[in-house]
Design an enzyme around this catalytic site. Structure first.
Site, PDB file in Angstrom:
ATOM      1  N   ASP A  99      37.120  -1.002 -21.962  1.00 33.28           N
ATOM      2  CA  ASP A  99      37.501  -0.329 -23.060  1.00 33.28           C
ATOM      3  C   ASP A  99      37.698   1.102 -22.337  1.00 33.28           C
ATOM      4  OD1 ASP A  99      35.219   1.399 -23.306  1.00 33.28           O
ATOM      5  OD2 ASP A  99      34.792   0.345 -25.315  1.00 33.28           O
ATOM      6  N   GLU A 121      34.829  -8.533 -20.609  1.00 31.28           N
ATOM      7  CA  GLU A 121      34.514  -8.117 -22.406  1.00 31.28           C
ATOM      8  C   GLU A 121      35.346  -7.919 -23.188  1.00 31.28           C
ATOM      9  OE1 GLU A 121      32.336  -3.661 -22.441  1.00 31.28           O
ATOM     10  OE2 GLU A 121      30.380  -4.644 -21.985  1.00 31.28           O
ATOM     11  N   GLU A 135      38.128   4.598 -27.488  1.00 28.26           N
ATOM     12  CA  GLU A 135      37.784   3.118 -26.586  1.00 28.26           C
ATOM     13  C   GLU A 135      38.430   2.318 -27.116  1.00 28.26           C
ATOM     14  OE1 GLU A 135      35.616   5.483 -26.595  1.00 28.26           O
ATOM     15  OE2 GLU A 135      35.313   5.836 -24.866  1.00 28.26           O
ATOM     16  N   HIS A 206      26.713  11.203 -23.890  1.00 32.44           N
ATOM     17  CA  HIS A 206      28.204  11.549 -23.745  1.00 32.44           C
ATOM     18  C   HIS A 206      29.506  11.459 -24.585  1.00 32.44           C
ATOM     19  CE1 HIS A 206      30.515   7.760 -22.138  1.00 32.44           C
ATOM     20  NE2 HIS A 206      29.091   6.756 -22.305  1.00 32.44           N
ATOM     21  N   ARG A 208      32.998  10.987 -26.857  1.00 34.96           N
ATOM     22  CA  ARG A 208      34.525  11.870 -26.630  1.00 34.96           C
ATOM     23  C   ARG A 208      33.872  12.608 -28.491  1.00 34.96           C
ATOM     24  NH1 ARG A 208      38.936  13.559 -23.488  1.00 34.96           N
ATOM     25  NH2 ARG A 208      38.092  12.370 -21.996  1.00 34.96           N
ATOM     26  N   HIS A 239      25.593  13.568 -17.721  1.00 35.69           N
ATOM     27  CA  HIS A 239      26.342  13.175 -17.727  1.00 35.69           C
ATOM     28  C   HIS A 239      27.451  14.180 -16.626  1.00 35.69           C
ATOM     29  CE1 HIS A 239      31.289  11.918 -17.577  1.00 35.69           C
ATOM     30  NE2 HIS A 239      30.547  10.898 -18.060  1.00 35.69           N
TER      31      HIS A 239
HETATM   32  C1  UD1 Z   1      35.158   8.073 -19.676  1.00 35.98           C
HETATM   33  C2  UD1 Z   1      34.951   6.874 -20.851  1.00 35.98           C
HETATM   34  C3  UD1 Z   1      34.314   6.280 -22.263  1.00 35.98           C
HETATM   35  C4  UD1 Z   1      33.370   5.835 -20.856  1.00 35.98           C
HETATM   36  C5  UD1 Z   1      32.766   6.819 -20.056  1.00 35.98           C
HETATM   37  C6  UD1 Z   1      31.741   6.336 -19.192  1.00 35.98           C
HETATM   38  C7  UD1 Z   1      37.990   6.945 -20.969  1.00 35.98           C
HETATM   39  C8  UD1 Z   1      38.925   7.480 -22.365  1.00 35.98           C
HETATM   40  N1  UD1 Z   1      36.421   7.401 -21.619  1.00 35.98           N
HETATM   41  O1  UD1 Z   1      34.895   9.694 -20.850  1.00 35.98           O
HETATM   42  O2  UD1 Z   1      34.759   4.872 -22.418  1.00 35.98           O
HETATM   43  O3  UD1 Z   1      32.093   5.764 -21.731  1.00 35.98           O
HETATM   44  O4  UD1 Z   1      33.849   7.203 -19.389  1.00 35.98           O
HETATM   45  O5  UD1 Z   1      31.010   7.375 -19.124  1.00 35.98           O
HETATM   46  O6  UD1 Z   1      38.318   6.380 -21.063  1.00 35.98           O
HETATM   47  N2  UD1 Z   1      33.335  14.224 -14.668  1.00 35.98           N
HETATM   48  C9  UD1 Z   1      33.177  14.582 -12.651  1.00 35.98           C
HETATM   49  N3  UD1 Z   1      32.935  13.924 -12.066  1.00 35.98           N
HETATM   50  C10 UD1 Z   1      32.679  12.548 -12.634  1.00 35.98           C
HETATM   51  C11 UD1 Z   1      33.364  12.048 -13.496  1.00 35.98           C
HETATM   52  C12 UD1 Z   1      33.153  12.459 -14.496  1.00 35.98           C
HETATM   53  O7  UD1 Z   1      33.772  15.682 -12.815  1.00 35.98           O
HETATM   54  O8  UD1 Z   1      32.244  11.341 -11.511  1.00 35.98           O
HETATM   55  C13 UD1 Z   1      33.831  15.077 -15.475  1.00 35.98           C
HETATM   56  C14 UD1 Z   1      35.421  15.315 -15.075  1.00 35.98           C
HETATM   57  O9  UD1 Z   1      35.171  16.975 -15.869  1.00 35.98           O
HETATM   58  C15 UD1 Z   1      36.364  14.823 -15.981  1.00 35.98           C
HETATM   59  C16 UD1 Z   1      35.068  14.814 -17.152  1.00 35.98           C
HETATM   60  O10 UD1 Z   1      34.089  14.463 -16.840  1.00 35.98           O
HETATM   61  O11 UD1 Z   1      37.220  15.599 -16.378  1.00 35.98           O
HETATM   62  C17 UD1 Z   1      35.462  13.454 -18.648  1.00 35.98           C
HETATM   63  O12 UD1 Z   1      35.528  12.505 -17.234  1.00 35.98           O
HETATM   64  P1  UD1 Z   1      36.682  11.018 -18.496  1.00 35.98           P
HETATM   65  O13 UD1 Z   1      36.869  10.125 -17.494  1.00 35.98           O
HETATM   66  O14 UD1 Z   1      38.175  11.429 -19.065  1.00 35.98           O
HETATM   67  O15 UD1 Z   1      36.013  11.090 -19.348  1.00 35.98           O
HETATM   68  P2  UD1 Z   1      34.233   9.946 -19.989  1.00 35.98           P
HETATM   69  O16 UD1 Z   1      33.570  11.658 -21.510  1.00 35.98           O
HETATM   70  O17 UD1 Z   1      33.474   9.796 -18.541  1.00 35.98           O
HETATM   71  N1  UDP Z   2      23.664   4.970 -16.505  1.00 35.88           N
HETATM   72  C1  UDP Z   2      23.671   5.060 -15.476  1.00 35.88           C
HETATM   73  N2  UDP Z   2      23.144   7.105 -14.498  1.00 35.88           N
HETATM   74  C2  UDP Z   2      23.057   7.049 -15.559  1.00 35.88           C
HETATM   75  C3  UDP Z   2      23.206   6.517 -16.916  1.00 35.88           C
HETATM   76  C4  UDP Z   2      23.731   5.826 -17.420  1.00 35.88           C
HETATM   77  O1  UDP Z   2      23.155   4.413 -13.914  1.00 35.88           O
HETATM   78  O2  UDP Z   2      22.709   8.270 -15.292  1.00 35.88           O
HETATM   79  C5  UDP Z   2      24.473   3.687 -16.221  1.00 35.88           C
HETATM   80  C6  UDP Z   2      23.749   2.404 -17.785  1.00 35.88           C
HETATM   81  O3  UDP Z   2      22.907   1.469 -16.928  1.00 35.88           O
HETATM   82  C7  UDP Z   2      24.965   1.773 -17.802  1.00 35.88           C
HETATM   83  C8  UDP Z   2      26.324   2.588 -17.186  1.00 35.88           C
HETATM   84  O4  UDP Z   2      26.193   2.965 -16.292  1.00 35.88           O
HETATM   85  O5  UDP Z   2      24.947   0.483 -17.816  1.00 35.88           O
HETATM   86  C9  UDP Z   2      26.447   2.937 -18.960  1.00 35.88           C
HETATM   87  O6  UDP Z   2      27.566   4.409 -18.211  1.00 35.88           O
HETATM   88  P1  UDP Z   2      28.225   5.204 -19.620  1.00 35.88           P
HETATM   89  O7  UDP Z   2      26.700   5.413 -19.993  1.00 35.88           O
HETATM   90  O8  UDP Z   2      28.669   6.642 -18.622  1.00 35.88           O
HETATM   91  O9  UDP Z   2      29.245   4.344 -20.467  1.00 35.88           O
HETATM   92  P2  UDP Z   2      29.477   3.808 -21.378  1.00 35.88           P
HETATM   93  O10 UDP Z   2      28.823   1.847 -21.423  1.00 35.88           O
HETATM   94  O11 UDP Z   2      28.943   4.396 -22.694  1.00 35.88           O
HETATM   95  O12 UDP Z   2      31.071   3.280 -21.212  1.00 35.88           O
END
Ligand code: UD1
Ligand code: UDP
Length: 377
Positions: A99, A121, A135, A206, A208, A239
């Site tokens: 999602d 999924e 999502e 984490h 939003r 995160h």
């Molecule tokens: C995204 C997904 C969310 C998922 C989450 C898993 C969307 C809208 N959101 O949210 O569904 O649950 O990922 O973790 O698709 N960043 C880094 N390095 C990384 C990753 C993220 O620096 O490797 C920082 C960046 O500043 C980025 C911010 O995190 O701009 C947010 O990342 P983004 O993918 O927009 O949203 P998430 O909250 O991570």
């Molecule tokens: N996870 C990980 N390291 C972490 C936190 C989570 O490997 O420090 C794994 C966790 O076991 C799960 C996935 O990341 O499989 C979940 O990711 P996240 O919580 O970022 O996203 P969501 O599932 O909420 O979309």
């Protein structure tokens, strides 16, 4: 003869974890199908880390991540990049999971390019489009255009059927996240904080819709629990989002029994979950994995698209009210009876064979015969 070409598109950590087992399974059939792993790069370090746990790296990387990226920026950058890639690679089919915005974009691109789309999924639903945001919209949109739906559970399949989706396109597979957890989950948690003799509470947040005040309330409730129970070590893998890290550090950053740590890679995170007595989390994936180990999880959200763990009794939806989180946490940490009621291992989300089921259905869709696995019930 040219082999059919399949694009598996990922963008974020959970997609990497849940799509990797599918890619590895499909690559066992590389004599009949070419499987290309595409990353939009919506996440950077966290995606690389998650793929690394499976020994994978993207074959194509759009590398779109920017700090502070908006949803529209992620959408437009990924949409354009993926479109060019589809033009160049001309895939027979595209697969994406879940999602995220990457998933939505993969579905939309598939639709525009008239390329069959398989949704891993599929069918998770809350009854409100705004929650989780964005999502719920993303997964509904992916479901609109999917040619193959892979719901993890019967409940998810029923959601699709209620929406009028063609039952001939719906295959209940179990969640590929359980394939992933079983692949790495044999490690015990002993190597995590061996010097700490007491209990560990694990916190991840984490989402939003929890940014800002809800997350402040979550952090304050966790702090109160640490103050109340002197044997507790609170471990918080943060995160990479700078906004989330800043808030957690400001509230939890200076306590001797709180560890704010870099997110461990998946192979390390699974043992950390196993070492924990209690998990507080707003994560989707963690909610699915914790029940497999019988670890109670308090879900820091108002709604869940994963009711199976709640029904099985290992997860409890507690929202983001500070007092409620504290009360529920305190109850579990002080009453063995309350704890034992939640702490039993169940696996409502899958049996570890989801990827093989998906491989069978995808190859069959492309006209290729391969060994069949009985569907998950
Ligand atoms: C995204 C997904 C969310 C998922 C989450 C898993 C969307 C809208 N959101 O949210 O569904 O649950 O990922 O973790 O698709 N960043 C880094 N390095 C990384 C990753 C993220 O620096 O490797 C920082 C960046 O500043 C980025 C911010 O995190 O701009 C947010 O990342 P983004 O993918 O927009 O949203 P998430 O909250 O991570
Ligand atoms: N996870 C990980 N390291 C972490 C936190 C989570 O490997 O420090 C794994 C966790 O076991 C799960 C996935 O990341 O499989 C979940 O990711 P996240 O919580 O970022 O996203 P969501 O599932 O909420 O979309």
């Amino acid at each position: 003869m040219l082999k059919p070409r399949l694009l598996c598109v990922v963008g974020t950590r959970p997609e990497a974890i849940k799509v990797s087992p599918v890619v590895l399974e499909l690559r066992r059939y590389s004599d009949v199908i070419e499987t290309i792993l595409v990353s939009t790069g919506q996440h950077r370090e966290m995606l690389a880390q998650a793929l690394g746990a499976f020994g994978l790296q993207p074959d194509e990387d759009l590398d779109i991540m920017q700090h502070g990226q908006t949803l529209s920026q992620v959408t437009s950058r990924a949409l354009e990049g993926l479109d060019a890639l589809i033009e160049r690679l001309k895939p027979s089919m595209i697969l994406a999971q879940g999602d995220t915005t990457t998933t939505f974009v993969a579905a939309l691109n598939s639709f525009y390019r008239r390329t069959p789309f398989g949704h891993i999924e599929a069918g998770l639903r809350t009854d409100t489009i705004d929650n989780p945001f964005p999502e719920e919209f993303n997964r509904r949109a992916a479901g609109l255009v999917a040619d193959l739906h892979f719901p993890p559970t019967q409940w998810a399949a029923e959601n699709l059927i209620k929406e009028g989706k063609d039952t001939a396109k719906i295959f209940v597979t179990g969640n590929t996240g359980i394939d992933a957890v079983l692949a790495t989950g044999h490690k015990e948690g002993g190597e995590w904080y061996p010097e700490h003799e007491g209990r560990i509470v694990l916190l991840t947040t984490h989402r939003r819709e929890n940014w800002g005040e809800p997350q402040q309330r979550i952090a304050r409730a966790a702090l109160k629990l640490v103050d109340e129970f002197s044997d507790i070590l609170l471990v918080v893998p943060m995160h990479k989002n700078p906004q989330v890290r800043e808030l957690l550090t400001s509230i939890l950053g200076s306590h001797e029994r709180i560890k704010l740590i870099e997110p461990p890679d998946y192979a390390e995170f699974v043992p950390l979950m196993k070492r924990s007595t209690l998990i507080l989390s707003d994560s989707g994936g963690v909610q699915e994995e914790a029940p497999a180990f019988g670890i109670p999880v308090l879900v820091l959200r108002d709604t869940t698209e994963r009711p199976e763990g709640v029904k099985a009794g290992t997860a409890k939806l507690v929202g983001t009210d500070e007092e409620r989180i504290y009360d529920e946490g305190r109850k579990l940490l002080s009453s063995q009876v309350a704890y034992d009621k939640m702490a039993h291992a169940v696996s409502p989300y899958g049996d570890g064979a989801a990827s093989a089921r998906i491989r069978y259905v995808v190859l069959n869709f492309l006209g290729i015969d391969s060994p069949q696995v009985k569907m998950w019930e």
